[in-house]
Every structure is written in structure tokens, then in C-alpha cells.
Design a protein around this motif. Sequence first.
Motif, PDB file in Angstrom:
ATOM      1  N   UNK A 139     -12.821  16.426  18.053  1.00  0.00           N
ATOM      2  CA  UNK A 139     -13.491  15.732  18.615  1.00  0.00           C
ATOM      3  C   UNK A 139     -13.552  14.678  16.970  1.00  0.00           C
ATOM      4  N   UNK A 140     -13.929  15.461  16.049  1.00  0.00           N
ATOM      5  CA  UNK A 140     -13.322  15.359  14.465  1.00  0.00           C
ATOM      6  C   UNK A 140     -12.457  14.497  13.859  1.00  0.00           C
ATOM      7  N   UNK A 141     -11.775  16.459  13.796  1.00  0.00           N
ATOM      8  CA  UNK A 141     -10.490  16.275  13.557  1.00  0.00           C
ATOM      9  C   UNK A 141      -8.949  15.080  14.170  1.00  0.00           C
ATOM     10  N   UNK A 142      -9.797  14.996  15.449  1.00  0.00           N
ATOM     11  CA  UNK A 142      -9.021  13.504  16.378  1.00  0.00           C
ATOM     12  C   UNK A 142      -9.272  12.399  15.731  1.00  0.00           C
ATOM     13  N   UNK A 143     -10.953  12.348  15.522  1.00  0.00           N
ATOM     14  CA  UNK A 143     -11.490  10.836  14.883  1.00  0.00           C
ATOM     15  C   UNK A 143     -10.285  10.441  13.308  1.00  0.00           C
ATOM     16  N   UNK A 144     -10.458  11.378  12.944  1.00  0.00           N
ATOM     17  CA  UNK A 144      -9.896  12.040  11.482  1.00  0.00           C
ATOM     18  C   UNK A 144      -8.148  11.213  11.231  1.00  0.00           C
ATOM     19  N   UNK A 145      -7.743  12.095  12.122  1.00  0.00           N
ATOM     20  CA  UNK A 145      -6.109  12.165  12.779  1.00  0.00           C
ATOM     21  C   UNK A 145      -6.180  10.604  13.045  1.00  0.00           C
ATOM     22  N   UNK A 146      -6.693   9.676  13.928  1.00  0.00           N
ATOM     23  CA  UNK A 146      -6.606   8.666  14.767  1.00  0.00           C
ATOM     24  C   UNK A 146      -6.392   7.339  13.670  1.00  0.00           C
ATOM     25  N   UNK A 147      -7.433   7.875  13.086  1.00  0.00           N
ATOM     26  CA  UNK A 147      -8.010   6.731  11.417  1.00  0.00           C
ATOM     27  C   UNK A 147      -6.965   6.509  10.915  1.00  0.00           C
ATOM     28  N   UNK A 148      -6.552   8.061  10.387  1.00  0.00           N
ATOM     29  CA  UNK A 148      -5.264   7.582   9.287  1.00  0.00           C
ATOM     30  C   UNK A 148      -4.104   7.415   9.847  1.00  0.00           C
ATOM     31  N   UNK A 149      -3.560   7.288  10.871  1.00  0.00           N
ATOM     32  CA  UNK A 149      -2.751   6.757  11.635  1.00  0.00           C
ATOM     33  C   UNK A 149      -2.922   4.821  11.084  1.00  0.00           C
ATOM     34  N   UNK A 150      -4.162   4.630  11.480  1.00  0.00           N
ATOM     35  CA  UNK A 150      -3.954   3.638  11.096  1.00  0.00           C
ATOM     36  C   UNK A 150      -3.827   2.617  10.090  1.00  0.00           C
ATOM     37  N   UNK A 151      -4.351   3.610   9.227  1.00  0.00           N
ATOM     38  CA  UNK A 151      -4.139   2.778   7.503  1.00  0.00           C
ATOM     39  C   UNK A 151      -3.439   3.616   7.038  1.00  0.00           C
ATOM     40  N   UNK A 152      -2.299   4.596   8.302  1.00  0.00           N
ATOM     41  CA  UNK A 152      -0.843   4.853   7.282  1.00  0.00           C
ATOM     42  C   UNK A 152       0.437   3.689   7.845  1.00  0.00           C
ATOM     43  N   UNK A 153      -0.255   3.093   8.995  1.00  0.00           N
ATOM     44  CA  UNK A 153       0.517   2.219   9.637  1.00  0.00           C
ATOM     45  C   UNK A 153       0.388   0.458   8.375  1.00  0.00           C
ATOM     46  N   UNK A 154      -0.957   0.075   8.160  1.00  0.00           N
ATOM     47  CA  UNK A 154      -1.053  -0.857   7.306  1.00  0.00           C
ATOM     48  C   UNK A 154      -0.385  -0.296   5.822  1.00  0.00           C
ATOM     49  N   UNK A 155      -0.502   0.668   5.577  1.00  0.00           N
ATOM     50  CA  UNK A 155      -0.051   1.364   4.343  1.00  0.00           C
ATOM     51  C   UNK A 155       1.184   0.708   3.850  1.00  0.00           C
ATOM     52  N   UNK A 156       2.145   1.025   5.327  1.00  0.00           N
ATOM     53  CA  UNK A 156       3.346   1.227   5.002  1.00  0.00           C
ATOM     54  C   UNK A 156       3.461  -0.279   5.382  1.00  0.00           C
ATOM     55  N   UNK A 157       3.422  -0.916   6.688  1.00  0.00           N
ATOM     56  CA  UNK A 157       3.312  -2.473   6.909  1.00  0.00           C
ATOM     57  C   UNK A 157       3.535  -3.101   5.249  1.00  0.00           C
ATOM     58  N   UNK A 158       2.085  -3.046   4.765  1.00  0.00           N
ATOM     59  CA  UNK A 158       1.618  -4.124   3.576  1.00  0.00           C
ATOM     60  C   UNK A 158       3.533  -3.527   2.450  1.00  0.00           C
ATOM     61  N   UNK A 159       3.444  -2.068   2.149  1.00  0.00           N
ATOM     62  CA  UNK A 159       4.678  -2.133   1.374  1.00  0.00           C
ATOM     63  C   UNK A 159       5.630  -2.204   1.827  1.00  0.00           C
ATOM     64  N   UNK A 160       5.844  -2.701   2.487  1.00  0.00           N
ATOM     65  CA  UNK A 160       7.308  -3.110   3.088  1.00  0.00           C
ATOM     66  C   UNK A 160       7.576  -4.855   3.177  1.00  0.00           C
ATOM     67  N   UNK A 161       6.194  -5.000   3.137  1.00  0.00           N
ATOM     68  CA  UNK A 161       6.325  -6.980   2.823  1.00  0.00           C
ATOM     69  C   UNK A 161       6.067  -7.486   1.011  1.00  0.00           C
ATOM     70  N   UNK A 162       5.327  -6.189   1.008  1.00  0.00           N
ATOM     71  CA  UNK A 162       5.260  -6.937  -0.989  1.00  0.00           C
ATOM     72  C   UNK A 162       6.348  -6.562  -1.474  1.00  0.00           C
ATOM     73  N   UNK A 163       7.346  -5.232  -1.714  1.00  0.00           N
ATOM     74  CA  UNK A 163       8.534  -4.718  -2.033  1.00  0.00           C
ATOM     75  C   UNK A 163       9.647  -5.032  -1.401  1.00  0.00           C
TER      76      UNK A 163
END
Length: 326
Positions: A139-163
Amino acid sequence: ELFGCALDIPAIVTAVTFVALGTSMPDLFASLSAAKDDPTADASVVNVTGSNSVNVFLGLGVPWTIAAVHWMVAGRTTEWENMYPEVASRVSGSAFVVEAENLGFSVGAFCYVCVLALLLLYFRRKWVGAELGGPYAAKLSTSIALVSFWLLWVSIASWRVLRIDEASSTESVTILVAAFVVSIGGTVTPLIVMKRASSSMDTKEGSSEDGATTVNQAEATQADTGGTGHMMTEVDVDQIGVKDKTEQDGAKDSLEQAAECNDSAGKASAPCSVGTIEDNGGKLASTNAEEAPASWDDLGAEGVAEEKEREPPGATAFRNPSAMRS
């Protein structure tokens, strides 16, 4: 927009971070309560998917539908033509215009991480037996993975808009490859942890089944012995009885051998080479054959009487009466 302007953050970044967190917090706590109180994870997962459906189909669908009907009925205006000159040159009437810009990229990236999240949930159900909870490492590894998916999507979407206007092709490829590697690593790691947890659970279940089998065998043994648990003791008693019977048979054989020895000597001699046999409660005891007298004649009257008293009960039945001498 005011919050993002105060912090000098682009509007798109503000929308996918602070605005999204603010509107999703009620859903988060609702899912948390459902996960604790509901016996299954259905309520938690359905709450999230239901909330997203409302946001997409009602939050966006209804206003856009109303706006499209309005501009179709109102028709083209000078203000509309000045606002959307490119669209005005392609269509004859008017339309509700929404510039997509990076919407397609953001939706595609969102769908990608959603597929990874659903993949984790599927293997959790298959290996761990539940979408939520389970062994601590899983459950700990799954929680970290799901949070990392959200952070990854926010990062990639923000990079796309800004750059989008300044990024070179090399930068774009590097960012996309790095995001792909991170996403795969974030998916494979919890899968490995869940597989190990599943193997450990199977091993424990196997040990429990072996223990249950042992208990069942013990219960069956109790049932076979009438609940006394002394089946082995009873078998030992039978074996002892067989041993005693064997010893008695051996005593009879020795007496018969003594009778035959007497017959062959033509006199009522002592038991020749087999020695003197005594019956002591079913046990055999013999004296040295060399010390036994050769015949009754060598003993005398008193010796004969003593020897007759020492003979086992029933030994007379094995003697030949015609060969006996007194």
C-alpha cells in the motif's frame, strides 16, 4: 487568475494545481471516509470517477452547449469577427470558439497516467486481493506511485504550456523520454513489491493449510481411538501380547525337544543339550547344558524329586510314559 498573478504563476499552472486541489479536497475526504467505513473499495473509486464525470460532462459540457446555441442563434457580430479573425474567414456564420492550444497534449498525458493507475489497481486486485489497503509495503508503494503520477502530469502539462514556443526539438524529446522512464519506473516498482507481498501471503497461507491438515489428522486420530488418543498404546499392548505368545510357543517347542531327546536316549533323562527350562511368569530361563546331569540314574532319589519339582507345568504331557523311570 488573481492568485496566480500575485505569485507570478501562469494561469494553466494555477488551474492544474491550486484550483484542482481546492475543488478536489471534498472528494478526497469523501473517498477517505468511504474507504474506512465501506467494506469494499467500490464507493471510494466510484466517488472519484463520478466526480470527474460531473466536472467533464456538466462543468464543461453544459456551459459549452449553451454558448454554442447562443452564438448559432445570435449570429456573427463585429466584435466576434475581431476576436476570432481566423475562424471568421473559414466559416460563413458564427460559432462558439474555444482555442485548444495545449488541451490535446494535456488530455493525452492525463489518459496515459490514468491507464498506469488502472493497471496498478488491476494487479492489486489480482495479487493482493484488494484495490486499497493490504500489506504495508504494497500500500505504501502504491500510494507513492499514484502521487508521483499526479506530480508527473502536472509537471509535463506545465512544461508544455510554458515552453511550447521556446522549446527545441531536442528539449522536447528529452523531457518526454524522461517522463516516460519515470512513469514506467513508478509503475514497475510497486508491481514488484506487490508480487513479493503476494508470494509471501501465499507462503503463509500454505503454512496455515499445513497446520490445519496436521490438526485435522490429529482430530481424525482422536476419532479413530474413540477420543482417547491412545491408539499407539493399544498397538503396543497388542505387540506385547504377541511377544508373550511367542515366548510361550518357544517354551513348548523346548519341552518337545527335551521329550524327543529323552526318547532317543532310551531313558527319562534331563533335557540333554537344551538345559533346564523354567517357567517364570511367561519368561524363559535356562541353565548351562554342560551342568545338567546325563540321566535320572545319576541323580539319586532326592535329585530326581528335585528335578521333577523344577519341571514346568505340563511338561509331563510331552514325555513318553514308556521311557520314564522312577
